[in-house]
Design a protein around this motif. Structure first.
Motif, PDB file in Angstrom:
ATOM      1  N   LYS A   1       0.896  -1.418   0.112  1.00 46.91           N
ATOM      2  CA  LYS A   1       0.348  -0.110  -0.020  1.00 46.91           C
ATOM      3  C   LYS A   1       0.328   1.658  -0.369  1.00 46.91           C
ATOM      4  O   LYS A   1       0.039   2.081  -0.645  1.00 46.91           O
ATOM      5  CB  LYS A   1      -1.077   0.106   1.570  1.00 46.91           C
ATOM      6  CG  LYS A   1      -2.031  -0.761   1.285  1.00 46.91           C
ATOM      7  CD  LYS A   1      -2.502  -1.255   2.732  1.00 46.91           C
ATOM      8  CE  LYS A   1      -3.862  -1.843   2.327  1.00 46.91           C
ATOM      9  NZ  LYS A   1      -4.982  -1.981   3.855  1.00 46.91           N
ATOM     10  N   ILE A   2       1.981   1.248   0.295  1.00 55.40           N
ATOM     11  CA  ILE A   2       2.231   2.709   0.995  1.00 55.40           C
ATOM     12  C   ILE A   2       3.631   3.008  -0.530  1.00 55.40           C
ATOM     13  O   ILE A   2       4.468   3.748   0.165  1.00 55.40           O
ATOM     14  CB  ILE A   2       2.924   2.767   1.725  1.00 55.40           C
ATOM     15  CG1 ILE A   2       3.949   1.230   2.795  1.00 55.40           C
ATOM     16  CG2 ILE A   2       2.029   2.573   3.033  1.00 55.40           C
ATOM     17  CD1 ILE A   2       4.892   1.815   4.209  1.00 55.40           C
ATOM     18  N   SER A   3       4.423   1.276  -0.317  1.00 54.52           N
ATOM     19  CA  SER A   3       5.711   1.937  -1.481  1.00 54.52           C
ATOM     20  C   SER A   3       5.171   2.212  -2.810  1.00 54.52           C
ATOM     21  O   SER A   3       6.487   3.236  -3.129  1.00 54.52           O
ATOM     22  CB  SER A   3       6.441   0.433  -1.848  1.00 54.52           C
ATOM     23  OG  SER A   3       5.007  -0.621  -2.338  1.00 54.52           O
ATOM     24  N   GLY A   4       3.727   2.139  -3.485  1.00 59.06           N
ATOM     25  CA  GLY A   4       3.913   3.021  -4.533  1.00 59.06           C
ATOM     26  C   GLY A   4       3.760   1.811  -5.657  1.00 59.06           C
ATOM     27  O   GLY A   4       4.087   2.473  -6.893  1.00 59.06           O
ATOM     28  N   LEU A   5       4.742   0.875  -5.768  1.00 56.07           N
ATOM     29  CA  LEU A   5       5.289   0.111  -6.548  1.00 56.07           C
ATOM     30  C   LEU A   5       3.747  -0.783  -6.782  1.00 56.07           C
ATOM     31  O   LEU A   5       3.043  -1.839  -5.898  1.00 56.07           O
ATOM     32  CB  LEU A   5       6.191  -1.124  -6.234  1.00 56.07           C
ATOM     33  CG  LEU A   5       7.875  -0.538  -6.313  1.00 56.07           C
ATOM     34  CD1 LEU A   5       8.112  -1.358  -5.032  1.00 56.07           C
ATOM     35  CD2 LEU A   5       7.862  -0.095  -7.308  1.00 56.07           C
ATOM     36  N   ASP A   6       3.698  -1.016  -8.494  1.00 55.81           N
ATOM     37  CA  ASP A   6       2.314  -1.757  -8.359  1.00 55.81           C
ATOM     38  C   ASP A   6       3.433  -3.478  -8.674  1.00 55.81           C
ATOM     39  O   ASP A   6       3.517  -4.598  -9.860  1.00 55.81           O
ATOM     40  CB  ASP A   6       2.340  -1.625 -10.107  1.00 55.81           C
ATOM     41  CG  ASP A   6       0.815  -2.248 -10.906  1.00 55.81           C
ATOM     42  OD1 ASP A   6       0.182  -3.133  -9.671  1.00 55.81           O
ATOM     43  OD2 ASP A   6       0.363  -2.736 -12.232  1.00 55.81           O
ATOM     44  N   LEU A   7       3.035  -4.342  -7.166  1.00 58.37           N
ATOM     45  CA  LEU A   7       3.485  -6.129  -7.528  1.00 58.37           C
ATOM     46  C   LEU A   7       2.324  -6.409  -6.519  1.00 58.37           C
ATOM     47  O   LEU A   7       2.021  -5.876  -5.919  1.00 58.37           O
ATOM     48  CB  LEU A   7       4.951  -5.355  -6.803  1.00 58.37           C
ATOM     49  CG  LEU A   7       6.019  -4.585  -7.209  1.00 58.37           C
ATOM     50  CD1 LEU A   7       7.525  -4.726  -5.933  1.00 58.37           C
ATOM     51  CD2 LEU A   7       6.735  -5.278  -8.573  1.00 58.37           C
ATOM     52  N   SER A   8       3.032  -7.864  -7.685  1.00 59.59           N
ATOM     53  CA  SER A   8       2.133  -8.494  -6.172  1.00 59.59           C
ATOM     54  C   SER A   8       2.304  -9.011  -4.614  1.00 59.59           C
ATOM     55  O   SER A   8       3.349  -8.580  -4.129  1.00 59.59           O
ATOM     56  CB  SER A   8       1.271 -10.221  -7.339  1.00 59.59           C
ATOM     57  OG  SER A   8       3.338 -10.556  -6.573  1.00 59.59           O
ATOM     58  N   PRO A   9       1.222  -9.504  -4.264  1.00 60.14           N
ATOM     59  CA  PRO A   9       1.904  -9.677  -2.398  1.00 60.14           C
ATOM     60  C   PRO A   9       2.870 -10.535  -2.567  1.00 60.14           C
ATOM     61  O   PRO A   9       4.029 -10.799  -1.787  1.00 60.14           O
ATOM     62  CB  PRO A   9       0.972  -9.797  -1.661  1.00 60.14           C
ATOM     63  CG  PRO A   9      -0.168  -9.542  -2.760  1.00 60.14           C
ATOM     64  CD  PRO A   9       0.318  -9.430  -3.870  1.00 60.14           C
ATOM     65  N   ALA A  10       3.163 -11.478  -3.614  1.00 60.10           N
ATOM     66  CA  ALA A  10       3.815 -12.641  -3.109  1.00 60.10           C
ATOM     67  C   ALA A  10       5.248 -12.265  -3.290  1.00 60.10           C
ATOM     68  O   ALA A  10       6.433 -12.406  -3.395  1.00 60.10           O
ATOM     69  CB  ALA A  10       3.710 -14.132  -4.242  1.00 60.10           C
TER      70      ALA A  10
END
Length: 340
Positions: free
Chosen positions: A32-41
């Protein structure tokens, strides 16, 4: 070890969140806070890599992670965005407190300013003056025992006992003192040491040895008299959970304030570097408490570095605020002492 941009972004987000609330940071919060569009995995995999490299650790009681001393080091060296503090606003608050009649009061006020602005402990190493003397005397106490009396330009007097190989007569002691006072009064012992070797060949060897012993002892005496540390706000650290919750850490912390030896060593090291230095507990052998960090900067008098000041607080401090506070205070103290 190089971190790619995604790992750097996640490490920066983790350290900032942990500094803000002191709780281990999980992958869900980082997404949520990193601003990266990455999956939780993907985030979990990157965090596992960071943990393997020693930048973060997993407390046993939580699924989240916390920064290690190594992680803090990468953060402050390469990822930190220092806050821009309006120097004129800070100056208007500090200047009245740093312009007083006595140098001692200026130093004490600087330590108080560092403490009040950071809400931690402020520390200032008092200025190291060159070991200049105005006059010396030798007093024969007994066979091969001589009292060296050193008078500084400000009138301070230091005494040192010299144990000699030769039994000097009172007349010889007067002759040696007169020679040093006539040729070197107002110079520093360091200058005298350098000049002695070439200028005393006309004197007998035993007189040369006496003068060299006096220079060594005098230099040590003057250095000891000028080395001190002013600390303000130690009690602020009692309200810092990271430091106060562990009695062993708390004991080490207040041993540091009481003994001052390791604190002097740390400040002395930082006076030999330029700009702001950050010492992180668990990484630097100079910091005796793992949960503690020290942010320091040298200060000058008339262009010459004479001491160091800084803030002592938890490793979980807002470095982006503390760094400019230390930096600006060092500059203002330099200016105040140079014009006092």
């Amino acid at each position: 070890m190089q971190l790619d941009s995604r790992a750097q972004t996640l490490l920066k987000a983790l350290v900032e969140r942990y500094i803000a609330d002191g709780q281990p940071v999980g992958s869900r919060a980082l997404s949520k806070i990193s601003g990266l569009d990455l999956s939780p995995a993907t985030i979990r995999n990157i965090m596992a890599d960071l943990e393997e490299m020693g930048f973060v650790a997993s407390p046993h009681t939580s699924a989240g992670r916390v920064p290690t001393p190594r992680g803090y080091r990468v953060f402050v060296d390469t990822l930190l965005t220092v806050q821009q503090i309006d120097e004129t606003t800070v100056e208007s608050k500090l200047q009245p407190r740093l312009h007083t009649a006595s140098q001692q009061k200026i130093i004490a006020n600087a330590a108080q300013v560092l403490s009040s602005l950071s809400q931690f402990a402020g520390v200032v190493m008092t200025p190291r003056h060159e070991s200049v003397f105005q006059q010396i005397e030798f007093l024969r106490l007994s066979e091969k025992r001589i009292l060296l009396v050193i008078v500084a330009p400000n009138g301070d007097v230091q005494n040192r006992l010299l144990l000699t190989d030769v039994d000097y007569t009172p007349a010889q002691l007067v002759q040696a003192a007169n020679y040093i006072n006539q040729h070197y009064a107002g110079a520093s012992f360091d200058d005298v040491r350098a000049r002695l070797q070439g200028e005393l060949r006309q004197l007998r060897d035993d007189m040369t040895r006496l003068m060299q012993a006096a220079v060594e002892a005098g230099s040590d005496a003057m250095a000891e008299s000028s080395d001190d540390v002013v600390i303000s706000g130690e009690r602020n650290l009692l309200s810092v959970t990271d430091l106060a919750s562990n009695m062993t850490s708390l004991r080490k912390l207040f041993d540091l304030f009481e003994q001052k030896t390791s604190l002097m060593q740390l400040l002395d090291v930082s006076s030999k570097a330029s700009g702001v230095q950050i010492f992180i507990g668990g990484e630097s052998q100079l910091v005796p408490v793992d949960e503690m960090s020290v942010v320091t900067a040298p200060y000058e008098v008339n262009g010459r570095i004479v001491g160091t000041l800084g803030v002592i607080g938890p490793t979980r401090m807002a470095y982006e605020r503390v760094i400019p506070i230390v930096d600006i205070t060092a500059k203002l103290l330099s200016s105040a002492l140079s014009h006092s």
